[in-house]
Design an enzyme around this catalytic site. Structure first.
Site, short mmCIF file in Angstrom:
data_model
loop_
_atom_site.label_atom_id
_atom_site.label_comp_id
_atom_site.label_asym_id
_atom_site.label_seq_id
_atom_site.Cartn_x
_atom_site.Cartn_y
_atom_site.Cartn_z
N LYS A 52 -12.81 -7.02 -4.66
CA LYS A 52 -12.38 -5.65 -4.97
C LYS A 52 -12.75 -5.19 -6.22
O LYS A 52 -13.50 -3.97 -6.23
CB LYS A 52 -10.82 -5.67 -4.83
CG LYS A 52 -10.28 -5.72 -3.37
CD LYS A 52 -8.78 -5.80 -3.39
CE LYS A 52 -8.13 -6.58 -1.90
NZ LYS A 52 -6.96 -6.65 -2.05
N GLN A 96 -1.86 -7.20 -5.36
CA GLN A 96 -2.35 -8.04 -4.52
C GLN A 96 -1.05 -8.90 -3.99
O GLN A 96 -0.20 -9.57 -4.52
CB GLN A 96 -3.25 -9.27 -5.19
CG GLN A 96 -3.93 -10.03 -4.23
CD GLN A 96 -4.67 -9.36 -2.97
OE1 GLN A 96 -5.19 -8.33 -3.35
NE2 GLN A 96 -4.84 -10.06 -2.06
N ASP A 119 -2.99 0.96 -0.33
CA ASP A 119 -2.91 -0.01 0.52
C ASP A 119 -2.30 0.70 1.80
O ASP A 119 -1.96 -0.05 2.80
CB ASP A 119 -1.99 -1.20 -0.09
CG ASP A 119 -2.85 -2.49 -0.41
OD1 ASP A 119 -3.95 -2.56 0.18
OD2 ASP A 119 -2.34 -3.01 -1.45
N1 GUN Z 1 -3.10 -9.34 0.83
C1 GUN Z 1 -3.74 -9.66 1.85
N2 GUN Z 1 -4.28 -8.45 2.31
C2 GUN Z 1 -3.93 -7.75 1.50
C3 GUN Z 1 -4.22 -6.17 1.34
O1 GUN Z 1 -4.85 -5.54 2.06
N3 GUN Z 1 -3.59 -5.68 0.21
C4 GUN Z 1 -2.90 -6.50 -0.84
N4 GUN Z 1 -2.42 -5.54 -1.72
N5 GUN Z 1 -2.70 -7.55 -0.56
C5 GUN Z 1 -3.03 -8.45 0.33
#
Ligand code: GUN
Length: 279
Positions: A52, A96, A119
């Site tokens: 990311k 996350q 998100d």
């Molecule tokens: N863990 C797995 N996929 C995601 C996601 O799309 N966003 C976040 N914040 N955590 C995750």
């Protein structure tokens, strides 16, 4: 033989577009800023977070990473979220998941300002999605819609079957397909005759988390098969939920793992962050 839906290439084209839009915004003195918060040492999460950050850098965003120790308290994490909610150079906040088990994930998501919730996990944004009026699209389902469009497939009137009912993928996926006038069925662990239901699908989305779950007998000839799985097999190799070798003989189009849905998820995160910065 199924047509391969190349998530890597589709993603690269979209990121190029985001990069150009970011350059235009920079002329107005605006740089999209993303804060990524990770708690603990989960190796998969560390890889996602690194990807990311790298993606942000490539399109010209500003990003901040907060790597907190596994023993971080709920109060400390909430205090950081609150600080980021008010930080003017931060447009998007991503915590996350999963968090270590002593932390309350729901409370942390609820603490994120809905305006910075890139998100789209906050109840306000989930509610907006249900109403068909969304600012932030949930990243994985939104990326899948882009893949379906790029493959030249119209959802309207199609039988769509989503296997999996998670808050992150299954449920919002069903909603986005519904908004494009698909006839949507959600399957899960208690579904009776799941193979039979799956076989009705013109568009089949597998978000189960089990390697090889979708076998060739569960797929209608010519169907579009989207594989959201991110599993490791016994040899440690990354593989999806779909038995790719057998299903690609039957499907009309299919996403590979890796190189299908995965790259699109981060691209949609960039798109949401750009939208947040514009606001
Ligand atoms: N863990 C797995 N996929 C995601 C996601 O799309 N966003 C976040 N914040 N955590 C995750």
């Amino acid at each position: 033989m199924a047509k391969l839906i190349d998530g890597k290439a589709i993603s690269a084209a979209l990121r190029e577009q985001i990069k150009q839009e970011t350059r235009l915004l920079a002329e107005q003195g605006i740089t999209p800023g993303l804060a990524v918060v990770i708690v603990g040492e989960d190796p998969a999460s560390q890889v996602y977070v690194r990807n990311k950050e790298k993606a942000c850098e490539e399109v010209g965003f500003y990003s901040e990473k907060y790597a907190l120790p596994a023993q971080t308290t709920q109060e400390e994490l909430l205090a950081l979220v609150e600080k980021l909610n008010h930080k003017p150079d931060i447009d998007g906040i991503l915590v996350q998941l999963p968090l270590p088990s002593h932390l309350d994930e729901k409370a942390v998501i609820a603490a994120i300002s809905p305006d910075k919730d890139v998100d789209a996990f906050h109840a306000v944004n989930v509610g907006r999605i249900m109403q068909g009026e969304y600012r932030f699209l949930p990243c994985t389902p939104a990326g899948i819609m882009e893949l379906i469009h790029a493959a030249g497939v119209a959802v309207e009137g199609k039988e769509c079957v989503v296997i999996g009912r998670s808050n992150i993928v299954g449920k919002p996926m069903a909603m986005l397909l519904l908004h494009e006038n698909g006839t949507v069925t959600i399957c899960h662990s208690r579904t009776k005759n799941l193979p039979e239901v799956a076989r009705r699908a013109d568009i089949l989305v597998a978000a189960v988390g089990k390697a090889g779950f979708v076998t060739a007998d569960m797929v209608k000839p010519g169907a579009v098969v989207i594989d959201v799985g991110m599993n490791r097999n016994a040899q440690g190799k990354l593989c999806g939920d779909v038995d790719f070798a057998a299903v690609s003989e039957i499907a009309g189009a299919i996403t590979p793992v890796p190189g299908g849905v995965g790259p699109m998820t981060i691209t949609m995160l960039l798109k949401n962050t750009l939208a947040a910065a514009r606001r």
